[in-house]
Design a protein around this motif. Structure first.
Motif, PDB file in Angstrom:
ATOM      1  N   LEU A 197       0.767  -1.319  -0.033  1.00  0.00           N
ATOM      2  CA  LEU A 197       0.185  -0.041  -0.082  1.00  0.00           C
ATOM      3  C   LEU A 197       0.851   1.278  -0.081  1.00  0.00           C
ATOM      4  O   LEU A 197       0.417   2.254  -0.418  1.00  0.00           O
ATOM      5  CB  LEU A 197      -0.864  -0.070   1.254  1.00  0.00           C
ATOM      6  CG  LEU A 197      -2.040  -1.171   1.133  1.00  0.00           C
ATOM      7  CD1 LEU A 197      -2.993  -0.960   2.552  1.00  0.00           C
ATOM      8  CD2 LEU A 197      -2.788  -1.126   0.088  1.00  0.00           C
ATOM      9  N   GLN A 198       2.144   1.350   0.483  1.00  0.00           N
ATOM     10  CA  GLN A 198       2.891   2.478   0.450  1.00  0.00           C
ATOM     11  C   GLN A 198       2.936   3.179  -0.753  1.00  0.00           C
ATOM     12  O   GLN A 198       2.855   4.379  -0.683  1.00  0.00           O
ATOM     13  CB  GLN A 198       4.168   2.025   1.249  1.00  0.00           C
ATOM     14  CG  GLN A 198       4.176   1.798   2.496  1.00  0.00           C
ATOM     15  CD  GLN A 198       5.411   1.020   3.376  1.00  0.00           C
ATOM     16  OE1 GLN A 198       6.340   0.632   2.470  1.00  0.00           O
ATOM     17  NE2 GLN A 198       5.405   1.022   4.512  1.00  0.00           N
ATOM     18  N   PRO A 199       3.232   2.530  -1.929  1.00  0.00           N
ATOM     19  CA  PRO A 199       3.482   3.334  -3.115  1.00  0.00           C
ATOM     20  C   PRO A 199       2.210   3.889  -3.585  1.00  0.00           C
ATOM     21  O   PRO A 199       2.181   5.104  -4.100  1.00  0.00           O
ATOM     22  CB  PRO A 199       4.103   2.463  -4.130  1.00  0.00           C
ATOM     23  CG  PRO A 199       3.835   0.982  -3.610  1.00  0.00           C
ATOM     24  CD  PRO A 199       3.736   1.106  -2.030  1.00  0.00           C
ATOM     25  N   LEU A 200       1.077   3.217  -3.283  1.00  0.00           N
ATOM     26  CA  LEU A 200      -0.198   3.732  -3.669  1.00  0.00           C
ATOM     27  C   LEU A 200      -0.494   5.172  -2.857  1.00  0.00           C
ATOM     28  O   LEU A 200      -1.078   6.224  -3.167  1.00  0.00           O
ATOM     29  CB  LEU A 200      -1.363   2.611  -3.588  1.00  0.00           C
ATOM     30  CG  LEU A 200      -1.048   1.503  -4.443  1.00  0.00           C
ATOM     31  CD1 LEU A 200      -2.201   0.557  -4.038  1.00  0.00           C
ATOM     32  CD2 LEU A 200      -0.997   1.724  -5.868  1.00  0.00           C
ATOM     33  N   TYR A 201      -0.331   4.849  -1.444  1.00  0.00           N
ATOM     34  CA  TYR A 201      -0.335   5.971  -0.452  1.00  0.00           C
ATOM     35  C   TYR A 201       0.553   7.099  -1.184  1.00  0.00           C
ATOM     36  O   TYR A 201       0.049   8.453  -0.998  1.00  0.00           O
ATOM     37  CB  TYR A 201       0.153   5.668   0.931  1.00  0.00           C
ATOM     38  CG  TYR A 201       0.110   6.718   1.795  1.00  0.00           C
ATOM     39  CD1 TYR A 201      -1.176   7.161   2.642  1.00  0.00           C
ATOM     40  CD2 TYR A 201       1.198   7.332   2.180  1.00  0.00           C
ATOM     41  CE1 TYR A 201      -1.059   8.316   3.401  1.00  0.00           C
ATOM     42  CE2 TYR A 201       1.297   8.298   3.331  1.00  0.00           C
ATOM     43  CZ  TYR A 201       0.040   8.864   3.594  1.00  0.00           C
ATOM     44  OH  TYR A 201       0.237   9.870   4.535  1.00  0.00           O
ATOM     45  N   VAL A 202       1.571   7.177  -1.400  1.00  0.00           N
ATOM     46  CA  VAL A 202       2.639   8.219  -1.781  1.00  0.00           C
ATOM     47  C   VAL A 202       1.967   8.639  -2.788  1.00  0.00           C
ATOM     48  O   VAL A 202       1.828   9.909  -3.101  1.00  0.00           O
ATOM     49  CB  VAL A 202       4.166   7.510  -1.894  1.00  0.00           C
ATOM     50  CG1 VAL A 202       4.740   8.740  -2.677  1.00  0.00           C
ATOM     51  CG2 VAL A 202       4.785   7.347  -0.641  1.00  0.00           C
ATOM     52  N   ARG A 203       1.587   7.902  -4.069  1.00  0.00           N
ATOM     53  CA  ARG A 203       0.811   8.540  -5.178  1.00  0.00           C
ATOM     54  C   ARG A 203      -0.128   9.534  -4.781  1.00  0.00           C
ATOM     55  O   ARG A 203      -0.492  10.737  -5.516  1.00  0.00           O
ATOM     56  CB  ARG A 203       0.446   7.413  -6.177  1.00  0.00           C
ATOM     57  CG  ARG A 203       1.702   6.982  -6.899  1.00  0.00           C
ATOM     58  CD  ARG A 203       1.415   5.591  -7.886  1.00  0.00           C
ATOM     59  NE  ARG A 203       0.286   5.901  -8.644  1.00  0.00           N
ATOM     60  CZ  ARG A 203      -0.313   4.851  -9.294  1.00  0.00           C
ATOM     61  NH1 ARG A 203       0.193   3.788  -8.962  1.00  0.00           N
ATOM     62  NH2 ARG A 203      -1.206   5.057  -9.773  1.00  0.00           N
ATOM     63  N   ALA A 204      -1.040   8.998  -4.028  1.00  0.00           N
ATOM     64  CA  ALA A 204      -2.237   9.428  -3.650  1.00  0.00           C
ATOM     65  C   ALA A 204      -2.046  10.748  -2.857  1.00  0.00           C
ATOM     66  O   ALA A 204      -2.559  12.126  -3.109  1.00  0.00           O
ATOM     67  CB  ALA A 204      -3.159   8.707  -2.454  1.00  0.00           C
ATOM     68  N   ARG A 205      -0.903  10.699  -1.969  1.00  0.00           N
ATOM     69  CA  ARG A 205      -0.531  12.032  -1.210  1.00  0.00           C
ATOM     70  C   ARG A 205      -0.056  13.368  -2.287  1.00  0.00           C
ATOM     71  O   ARG A 205      -0.413  14.417  -2.107  1.00  0.00           O
ATOM     72  CB  ARG A 205       0.407  11.862  -0.339  1.00  0.00           C
ATOM     73  CG  ARG A 205       0.249  10.920   0.932  1.00  0.00           C
ATOM     74  CD  ARG A 205      -0.806  11.496   1.993  1.00  0.00           C
ATOM     75  NE  ARG A 205      -1.051  12.821   2.009  1.00  0.00           N
ATOM     76  CZ  ARG A 205      -2.108  13.429   2.567  1.00  0.00           C
ATOM     77  NH1 ARG A 205      -3.270  12.480   2.631  1.00  0.00           N
ATOM     78  NH2 ARG A 205      -2.119  14.712   2.835  1.00  0.00           N
ATOM     79  N   LEU A 206       0.690  12.659  -3.290  1.00  0.00           N
ATOM     80  CA  LEU A 206       1.139  13.577  -4.478  1.00  0.00           C
ATOM     81  C   LEU A 206      -0.202  14.368  -5.131  1.00  0.00           C
ATOM     82  O   LEU A 206      -0.120  15.513  -5.384  1.00  0.00           O
ATOM     83  CB  LEU A 206       2.152  12.856  -5.438  1.00  0.00           C
ATOM     84  CG  LEU A 206       3.519  12.712  -4.885  1.00  0.00           C
ATOM     85  CD1 LEU A 206       4.204  11.731  -5.749  1.00  0.00           C
ATOM     86  CD2 LEU A 206       4.238  13.843  -4.245  1.00  0.00           C
ATOM     87  N   LEU A 207      -0.975  13.641  -5.285  1.00  0.00           N
ATOM     88  CA  LEU A 207      -2.186  13.871  -6.066  1.00  0.00           C
ATOM     89  C   LEU A 207      -2.928  15.090  -5.309  1.00  0.00           C
ATOM     90  O   LEU A 207      -3.563  15.940  -5.593  1.00  0.00           O
ATOM     91  CB  LEU A 207      -3.034  12.970  -6.481  1.00  0.00           C
ATOM     92  CG  LEU A 207      -2.327  12.131  -7.785  1.00  0.00           C
ATOM     93  CD1 LEU A 207      -3.236  10.673  -7.903  1.00  0.00           C
ATOM     94  CD2 LEU A 207      -2.606  13.043  -9.090  1.00  0.00           C
ATOM     95  N   VAL A 208      -3.105  14.673  -3.832  1.00  0.00           N
ATOM     96  CA  VAL A 208      -3.950  15.407  -3.041  1.00  0.00           C
ATOM     97  C   VAL A 208      -3.011  16.873  -2.800  1.00  0.00           C
ATOM     98  O   VAL A 208      -3.571  18.046  -2.957  1.00  0.00           O
ATOM     99  CB  VAL A 208      -3.624  14.855  -1.430  1.00  0.00           C
ATOM    100  CG1 VAL A 208      -4.167  16.144  -0.353  1.00  0.00           C
ATOM    101  CG2 VAL A 208      -4.756  13.637  -1.564  1.00  0.00           C
TER     102      VAL A 208
END
Length: 151
Positions: free
Chosen positions: A103-114
Motif C-alpha cells: 500500500l505504501q507506493p499507492l499512498y505516496v501517489r495519492a498524497r502527491l495528487l492531494v
C-alpha cells in the motif's frame, strides 16, 4: 488556530467523490468504482476498472487514485472524498500509518495528487451511503474476473 470542517464551510465549487474497491477473495479478482457529484449532488462522472488479482485494500486505493486523477485532470481544487474503508480514510488523514509495503507506493501517489489538487478532505461513510461506488466497483471486479478466467 482551530479550523472546523463543518458542511457549511465547504465551497460551492466542491466536488464529492464516493470511492470503493473490492476483491472477490482476498486477494482475488479486484476492481474499483468512483461516483463523482458536483456541489448540487448531480452526477458528473462515474469510473470503474478491473485490477486483475489484488486485495481489497489495494482496490480501495486504486479507487482513490482514479478519483484524485480525475479531479486533477478536470482542474478541481476542492474535493471531498467519501469512502467506506475506514483504514484508507484514517491513513489519508494521517491517523494511521501505512505499514503494508503493497500500500505504501499507492499512498505516496495519492498524497502527491492531494497536494496537486490543494484542498482534499476525507470522510468515512457507512456502506449503504456508498451504493453507487459499490455498484461500480462490482463492475470492475466483473472485468477482472473475466480477464483472469480468460487468461
Amino acid at each position: 488556530m482551530t479550523f472546523s470542517l463543518q458542511p457549511s464551510a465547504f465551497s460551492l465549487l466542491m466536488i464529492t467523490a464516493y470511492i470503493d474497491g473490492g476483491a472477490r477473495g482476498n486477494p482475488g479478482p479486484a476492481g474499483y468504482g468512483v461516483w463523482i457529484e458536483n456541489a448540487a449532488g448531480e452526477k458528473i462522472a462515474e469510473l470503474h476498472g478491473g485490477l486483475g488479482l489484488a486485495t481489497n485494500n489495494v482496490a480501495e486505493y486504486h479507487g482513490l487514485l482514479a478519483a484524485l486523477k480525475w479531479a486533477v485532470d478536470h482542474g478541481e481544487r476542492d474535493v471531498l472524498v467519501r469512502a467506506d474503508s475506514e483504514l484508507l480514510v484514517k491513513q489519508m488523514r494521517g491517523e494511521y500509518k501505512v505499514r503494508h509495503p503493497g500500500l505504501q507506493p499507492l499512498y505516496v501517489r495519492a498524497r502527491l495528487l492531494v497536494m496537486e489538487i490543494g484542498n482534499v478532505r476525507f470522510e468515512h461513510v457507512r456502506r449503504e451511503l456508498n451504493k453507487n461506488a459499490d455498484r461500480l466497483s462490482n463492475l470492475g471486479m466483473d472485468e477482472a474476473e473475466a480477464h483472469v478466467k480468460g487468461a
